[in-house]
Design a protein around this motif. Structure first.
Motif, PDB file in Angstrom:
ATOM      1  N   ASN A  31      33.312  -6.771  13.291  1.00  0.00           N
ATOM      2  CA  ASN A  31      32.219  -7.677  12.969  1.00  0.00           C
ATOM      3  C   ASN A  31      31.883  -8.575  14.154  1.00  0.00           C
ATOM      4  O   ASN A  31      30.707  -8.841  14.421  1.00  0.00           O
ATOM      5  CB  ASN A  31      32.552  -8.522  11.738  1.00  0.00           C
ATOM      6  N   ALA A  32      32.885  -9.030  14.880  1.00  0.00           N
ATOM      7  CA  ALA A  32      32.644  -9.855  16.066  1.00  0.00           C
ATOM      8  C   ALA A  32      31.916  -9.048  17.142  1.00  0.00           C
ATOM      9  O   ALA A  32      30.992  -9.556  17.787  1.00  0.00           O
ATOM     10  CB  ALA A  32      33.964 -10.414  16.601  1.00  0.00           C
ATOM     11  N   LEU A  33      32.313  -7.799  17.324  1.00  0.00           N
ATOM     12  CA  LEU A  33      31.617  -6.924  18.282  1.00  0.00           C
ATOM     13  C   LEU A  33      30.143  -6.783  17.921  1.00  0.00           C
ATOM     14  O   LEU A  33      29.261  -6.876  18.788  1.00  0.00           O
ATOM     15  CB  LEU A  33      32.257  -5.531  18.307  1.00  0.00           C
ATOM     16  N   ALA A  34      29.872  -6.567  16.641  1.00  0.00           N
ATOM     17  CA  ALA A  34      28.481  -6.415  16.193  1.00  0.00           C
ATOM     18  C   ALA A  34      27.706  -7.714  16.386  1.00  0.00           C
ATOM     19  O   ALA A  34      26.562  -7.699  16.852  1.00  0.00           O
ATOM     20  CB  ALA A  34      28.445  -5.985  14.728  1.00  0.00           C
ATOM     21  N   GLY A  40      21.164 -12.670  20.981  1.00  0.00           N
ATOM     22  CA  GLY A  40      20.410 -12.858  22.217  1.00  0.00           C
ATOM     23  C   GLY A  40      21.317 -13.130  23.402  1.00  0.00           C
ATOM     24  O   GLY A  40      21.229 -12.458  24.435  1.00  0.00           O
ATOM     25  N   PRO A  41      22.224 -14.112  23.280  1.00  0.00           N
ATOM     26  CA  PRO A  41      23.126 -14.386  24.403  1.00  0.00           C
ATOM     27  C   PRO A  41      24.008 -13.186  24.763  1.00  0.00           C
ATOM     28  O   PRO A  41      24.300 -12.958  25.935  1.00  0.00           O
ATOM     29  CB  PRO A  41      23.980 -15.553  23.906  1.00  0.00           C
ATOM     30  N   GLY A  42      24.420 -12.410  23.755  1.00  0.00           N
ATOM     31  CA  GLY A  42      25.264 -11.246  24.026  1.00  0.00           C
ATOM     32  C   GLY A  42      24.572 -10.196  24.871  1.00  0.00           C
ATOM     33  O   GLY A  42      25.206  -9.467  25.629  1.00  0.00           O
ATOM     34  N   SER A  43      23.246 -10.123  24.766  1.00  0.00           N
ATOM     35  CA  SER A  43      22.510  -9.103  25.510  1.00  0.00           C
ATOM     36  C   SER A  43      22.485  -9.362  27.011  1.00  0.00           C
ATOM     37  O   SER A  43      22.217  -8.446  27.784  1.00  0.00           O
ATOM     38  CB  SER A  43      21.076  -8.989  24.980  1.00  0.00           C
ATOM     39  N   VAL A  44      22.763 -10.594  27.419  1.00  0.00           N
ATOM     40  CA  VAL A  44      22.756 -10.898  28.860  1.00  0.00           C
ATOM     41  C   VAL A  44      24.165 -11.139  29.403  1.00  0.00           C
ATOM     42  O   VAL A  44      24.319 -11.460  30.577  1.00  0.00           O
ATOM     43  CB  VAL A  44      21.844 -12.114  29.177  1.00  0.00           C
ATOM     44  N   MET A  45      25.176 -10.968  28.558  1.00  0.00           N
ATOM     45  CA  MET A  45      26.563 -11.130  29.007  1.00  0.00           C
ATOM     46  C   MET A  45      27.046  -9.871  29.695  1.00  0.00           C
ATOM     47  O   MET A  45      26.648  -8.768  29.324  1.00  0.00           O
ATOM     48  CB  MET A  45      27.494 -11.401  27.816  1.00  0.00           C
ATOM     49  N   ALA A  53      34.006 -13.486  24.301  1.00  0.00           N
ATOM     50  CA  ALA A  53      33.304 -14.003  23.123  1.00  0.00           C
ATOM     51  C   ALA A  53      33.844 -13.337  21.849  1.00  0.00           C
ATOM     52  O   ALA A  53      34.101 -14.011  20.842  1.00  0.00           O
ATOM     53  CB  ALA A  53      31.800 -13.785  23.254  1.00  0.00           C
ATOM     54  N   VAL A  54      34.036 -12.029  21.889  1.00  0.00           N
ATOM     55  CA  VAL A  54      34.563 -11.297  20.729  1.00  0.00           C
ATOM     56  C   VAL A  54      35.971 -11.786  20.405  1.00  0.00           C
ATOM     57  O   VAL A  54      36.303 -12.049  19.236  1.00  0.00           O
ATOM     58  CB  VAL A  54      34.539  -9.771  20.975  1.00  0.00           C
ATOM     59  N   ALA A  55      36.802 -11.947  21.421  1.00  0.00           N
ATOM     60  CA  ALA A  55      38.175 -12.422  21.204  1.00  0.00           C
ATOM     61  C   ALA A  55      38.182 -13.825  20.617  1.00  0.00           C
ATOM     62  O   ALA A  55      38.971 -14.121  19.707  1.00  0.00           O
ATOM     63  CB  ALA A  55      38.960 -12.379  22.513  1.00  0.00           C
ATOM     64  N   ALA A  56      37.298 -14.698  21.094  1.00  0.00           N
ATOM     65  CA  ALA A  56      37.234 -16.072  20.575  1.00  0.00           C
ATOM     66  C   ALA A  56      36.832 -16.072  19.107  1.00  0.00           C
ATOM     67  O   ALA A  56      37.427 -16.790  18.285  1.00  0.00           O
ATOM     68  CB  ALA A  56      36.261 -16.903  21.396  1.00  0.00           C
ATOM     69  N   ILE A  57      35.838 -15.275  18.742  1.00  0.00           N
ATOM     70  CA  ILE A  57      35.400 -15.200  17.340  1.00  0.00           C
ATOM     71  C   ILE A  57      36.531 -14.661  16.467  1.00  0.00           C
ATOM     72  O   ILE A  57      36.821 -15.203  15.391  1.00  0.00           O
ATOM     73  CB  ILE A  57      34.137 -14.328  17.200  1.00  0.00           C
TER      74      ILE A  57
END
Length: 90
Positions: A31-34, A40-45, A53-57
């Motif tokens: 779910n975090a990956l999705a 929006g921010p994930g698309s430019v990471m 970010a996935v690990a933090a979530i």
């Protein structure tokens, strides 16, 4: 809304069931990956930023998971409403 759209004989049925996951960490990770991938921010990471970010979530979700503990996994109820209607006779 359905009547205004030309429908009649509306019925709404609620469907509900228990959902269980033997491996809650995998569910949270997917779910975090999705979430990150569709944001929006994930698309430019870059890949490393996305991974952090996935690990933090996933890490921050651990406390919430404890509230759904069921044996070695987790369980919760999932429900949805199904609306059906007929086109009104003219």
């Amino acid at each position: 809304m359905l009547v205004a759209g030309g429908f009649e004989g509306m019925r709404v049925t609620t469907l509900e069931r228990a959902i269980t996951f033997a491996d809650p960490r995998s569910l949270v990770w997917m779910n975090a990956l999705a979430l990150v991938g569709m944001s929006g921010p994930g698309s430019v990471m870059d890949e490393d930023e996305r991974a952090r970010a996935v690990a933090a979530i996933a890490d921050e979700s651990a406390a919430v998971l404890r509230g759904y503990a069921a044996g070695a996994g987790i369980a919760f109820r999932l429900a949805t409403n199904i609306a059906t209607a007929r086109v009104a006779a003219t």
